[in-house]
Design a protein around this motif. Structure first.
Motif, PDB file in Angstrom:
ATOM      1  N   VAL A  13       1.038  -1.326   0.138  1.00  0.00           N
ATOM      2  CA  VAL A  13      -0.096  -0.123   0.117  1.00  0.00           C
ATOM      3  C   VAL A  13       0.738   1.343   0.073  1.00  0.00           C
ATOM      4  O   VAL A  13       0.524   2.220  -0.663  1.00  0.00           O
ATOM      5  N   LEU A  14       1.970   1.156   0.927  1.00  0.00           N
ATOM      6  CA  LEU A  14       2.666   2.272   0.874  1.00  0.00           C
ATOM      7  C   LEU A  14       3.587   2.613  -0.432  1.00  0.00           C
ATOM      8  O   LEU A  14       3.520   3.756  -0.979  1.00  0.00           O
ATOM      9  N   ASP A  15       3.841   1.569  -1.172  1.00  0.00           N
ATOM     10  CA  ASP A  15       4.235   1.743  -2.634  1.00  0.00           C
ATOM     11  C   ASP A  15       3.239   2.319  -3.263  1.00  0.00           C
ATOM     12  O   ASP A  15       3.906   3.351  -4.180  1.00  0.00           O
ATOM     13  N   ALA A  16       2.275   2.042  -3.251  1.00  0.00           N
ATOM     14  CA  ALA A  16       1.378   2.564  -4.315  1.00  0.00           C
ATOM     15  C   ALA A  16       0.883   3.799  -3.919  1.00  0.00           C
ATOM     16  O   ALA A  16       0.828   4.850  -4.957  1.00  0.00           O
ATOM     17  N   LEU A  17       0.785   4.159  -2.882  1.00  0.00           N
ATOM     18  CA  LEU A  17       0.662   5.778  -2.271  1.00  0.00           C
ATOM     19  C   LEU A  17       1.865   6.745  -2.771  1.00  0.00           C
ATOM     20  O   LEU A  17       1.595   7.625  -3.243  1.00  0.00           O
ATOM     21  N   LEU A  18       2.980   6.332  -2.516  1.00  0.00           N
ATOM     22  CA  LEU A  18       4.021   6.764  -2.868  1.00  0.00           C
ATOM     23  C   LEU A  18       4.422   7.076  -4.548  1.00  0.00           C
ATOM     24  O   LEU A  18       4.824   8.311  -4.655  1.00  0.00           O
ATOM     25  N   SER A  19       4.276   6.261  -5.105  1.00  0.00           N
ATOM     26  CA  SER A  19       4.347   6.289  -6.632  1.00  0.00           C
ATOM     27  C   SER A  19       3.079   7.149  -7.293  1.00  0.00           C
ATOM     28  O   SER A  19       3.437   7.657  -8.441  1.00  0.00           O
ATOM     29  N   THR A  20       1.960   6.974  -6.892  1.00  0.00           N
ATOM     30  CA  THR A  20       0.620   7.594  -7.364  1.00  0.00           C
ATOM     31  C   THR A  20       0.645   8.972  -6.659  1.00  0.00           C
ATOM     32  O   THR A  20      -0.353  10.048  -7.382  1.00  0.00           O
ATOM     33  N   ARG A  21       0.954   9.236  -5.492  1.00  0.00           N
ATOM     34  CA  ARG A  21       0.585  10.293  -4.883  1.00  0.00           C
ATOM     35  C   ARG A  21      -0.882  10.523  -4.747  1.00  0.00           C
ATOM     36  O   ARG A  21      -1.383  11.959  -4.853  1.00  0.00           O
ATOM     37  N   VAL A  23      -4.494   8.567  -2.898  1.00  0.00           N
ATOM     38  CA  VAL A  23      -5.435   7.504  -2.218  1.00  0.00           C
ATOM     39  C   VAL A  23      -6.223   6.786  -3.516  1.00  0.00           C
ATOM     40  O   VAL A  23      -6.235   5.666  -3.430  1.00  0.00           O
ATOM     41  N   GLY A  24      -6.824   7.664  -4.133  1.00  0.00           N
ATOM     42  CA  GLY A  24      -7.800   7.056  -5.042  1.00  0.00           C
ATOM     43  C   GLY A  24      -7.172   6.365  -6.272  1.00  0.00           C
ATOM     44  O   GLY A  24      -7.304   4.977  -6.327  1.00  0.00           O
ATOM     45  N   GLN A  25      -6.078   6.868  -6.869  1.00  0.00           N
ATOM     46  CA  GLN A  25      -5.403   5.907  -7.831  1.00  0.00           C
ATOM     47  C   GLN A  25      -4.760   4.757  -7.282  1.00  0.00           C
ATOM     48  O   GLN A  25      -4.366   3.543  -7.722  1.00  0.00           O
ATOM     49  N   ALA A  26      -4.234   4.933  -5.819  1.00  0.00           N
ATOM     50  CA  ALA A  26      -3.621   3.912  -5.115  1.00  0.00           C
ATOM     51  C   ALA A  26      -4.576   2.645  -5.163  1.00  0.00           C
ATOM     52  O   ALA A  26      -4.315   1.443  -5.119  1.00  0.00           O
ATOM     53  N   ALA A  27      -5.821   3.156  -4.341  1.00  0.00           N
ATOM     54  CA  ALA A  27      -6.892   2.068  -4.587  1.00  0.00           C
ATOM     55  C   ALA A  27      -7.196   1.358  -5.395  1.00  0.00           C
ATOM     56  O   ALA A  27      -7.270   0.165  -5.448  1.00  0.00           O
ATOM     57  N   ASP A  28      -7.113   2.193  -6.650  1.00  0.00           N
ATOM     58  CA  ASP A  28      -7.532   1.349  -8.104  1.00  0.00           C
ATOM     59  C   ASP A  28      -6.384   0.512  -8.299  1.00  0.00           C
ATOM     60  O   ASP A  28      -6.602  -0.544  -8.911  1.00  0.00           O
ATOM     61  N   ARG A  29      -5.090   0.724  -8.125  1.00  0.00           N
ATOM     62  CA  ARG A  29      -4.155  -0.003  -8.587  1.00  0.00           C
ATOM     63  C   ARG A  29      -4.028  -1.347  -7.543  1.00  0.00           C
ATOM     64  O   ARG A  29      -3.660  -2.497  -8.229  1.00  0.00           O
ATOM     65  N   LEU A  30      -4.674  -1.028  -6.361  1.00  0.00           N
ATOM     66  CA  LEU A  30      -4.526  -2.338  -5.514  1.00  0.00           C
ATOM     67  C   LEU A  30      -5.798  -3.100  -5.353  1.00  0.00           C
ATOM     68  O   LEU A  30      -5.995  -4.154  -4.800  1.00  0.00           O
ATOM     69  N   PHE A  31      -6.879  -2.330  -6.085  1.00  0.00           N
ATOM     70  CA  PHE A  31      -8.231  -3.312  -6.203  1.00  0.00           C
ATOM     71  C   PHE A  31      -8.726  -3.071  -4.650  1.00  0.00           C
ATOM     72  O   PHE A  31      -9.339  -4.179  -4.384  1.00  0.00           O
ATOM     73  N   LEU A  32      -8.504  -2.082  -3.994  1.00  0.00           N
ATOM     74  CA  LEU A  32      -9.142  -1.879  -2.940  1.00  0.00           C
ATOM     75  C   LEU A  32     -10.241  -0.563  -2.939  1.00  0.00           C
ATOM     76  O   LEU A  32     -10.125   0.181  -3.874  1.00  0.00           O
ATOM     77  N   SER A  33     -10.921  -0.504  -2.029  1.00  0.00           N
ATOM     78  CA  SER A  33     -11.842   0.703  -1.773  1.00  0.00           C
ATOM     79  C   SER A  33     -10.914   1.836  -1.129  1.00  0.00           C
ATOM     80  O   SER A  33     -10.079   1.579  -0.577  1.00  0.00           O
TER      81      SER A  33
END
Length: 325
Positions: A13-21, A23-33
């Motif tokens: 999750v941290l990696d997705a948040l840091l790379s996308t900057r 929350v919404g895009q990180a959620a889409d990448r991880l298939f999370l709400s």
């Protein structure tokens, strides 16, 4: 699983948040709400005692600590990925791996097309995702988003292993009815004739030959038309009085498909190399190692390049001088 009181699942999750900057895009990448991703961010903020992402206007930016964490977190995940992909009995005939390669349309046309024909027979269930080089290519390799990069020497990414695939030089192309002649094309004619130029890679990069000619102090070419890719050039040349300077392997291929003729380039342009590169943490990935071997084998089977007319003249002049001593 926790390590130093950190839930290691949160690293993804941290990696997705840091790379996308985001929350919404990180959620889409991880298939999370988004609520679940926001809760994960809250836990990460508590663990690191840092906001990690802070709003600036309508965007989110990394805090200084988050910026320092971005690369090591990505590297850890890539090393884990390399471990999980290591299989003692990798068999390309049964593997269903999907491998991603970034290269120019020139490389795809003159080289990867042949390699993919071999791959169809040797690895019928594998998928090969061919992507165009772009300004984001270094980030894609550093971040493990692609498995292999094929690029000229000046465009390889520092810090990762690479090896030579093949070399090429430059020739000119013109419509078959163009009055310029292969035996008499001069530098003056070359610079005075309108060109179809290429600026490639999504970021409008100039080609190696244009960069070299500009650096040599020669006159600028008359680029009346600029194409976004190499393989569009034939359609823009046929039936016109323009010429183009292209890598010779591609230029020869185009003369077999279009009513075009090959002309020696009357301006000296050094040859260049295309190099194969992969992430340092994927050195032992058996699927990537297999594909590297296939690409190297394909490169070794490419036809040798005939030397330029200008190169022949230089060698003959040198031989004449030696004979007259």
């Amino acid at each position: 699983m926790r390590y130093n009181k950190l839930d290691l699942n949160q690293l993804v999750v941290l990696d997705a948040l840091l790379s996308t900057r985001s929350v919404g895009q990180a959620a889409d990448r991880l298939f999370l709400s988004q609520p679940a991703t926001s809760c994960a961010l809250a836990r990460l903020r508590s663990y690191f005692e840092d906001e990690l992402l802070v709003p600036v206007g309508k965007t989110q930016v990394l805090t200084p600590l988050a910026a320092e964490l971005e690369k090591p977190v990505r590297d850890v995940l890539l090393q884990i990925q390399a471990i999980t992909h290591t299989r003692p009995g990798f068999d390309p005939r049964t593997s269903t791996r999907r491998l991603k390669i970034e290269a120019s349309d020139y490389v795809i046309s003159v080289f990867l097309s042949a390699a993919m024909r071999k791959a169809e027979t040797l690895a019928p269930l594998m998928q090969f995702d061919l992507r165009s080089i772009s300004p984001q290519t270094p980030e894609h390799l550093n971040g493990g988003e692609i498995d292999l990069l094929i690029a000229p020497e000046f465009a390889i990414v520092p810090g990762h292993p690479s090896e030579l695939l093949f070399e090429d030089d430059f020739s000119c192309l013109a419509s078959t009815e163009h009055p310029l002649d292969a035996k008499t094309l001069t530098a003056d004619q070359y610079f005075n004739t309108a060109h179809v130029g290429v600026e490639w890679g999504g970021g409008r990069r100039i080609t190696f030959d244009a960069k070299t000619i500009a650096a040599s102090g020669n006159r600028a070419r008359r680029q009346d038309l600029i194409a976004p890719s190499f393989t569009l050039v034939p359609d823009l040349l046929v039936g016109t009085s323009r010429i183009a300077t292209l890598p010779t392997r591609l230029a020869r291929q185009m003369t077999s498909r279009f009513p075009l003729k090959l002309l020696p380039c009357p301006v000296e342009v050094p040859s260049f190399s295309e190099n194969l590169q992969w992430h340092k943490f994927q050195e032992r990935d058996p699927a990537i190692a297999w594909l590297r071997s296939l690409l190297l084998e394909t490169a070794q089977g490419l036809p040798a390049q005939a030397p330029h007319r200008a190169d022949k003249k230089k060698r003959q002049a040198g031989a004449d001088r030696r004979n007259n001593r």
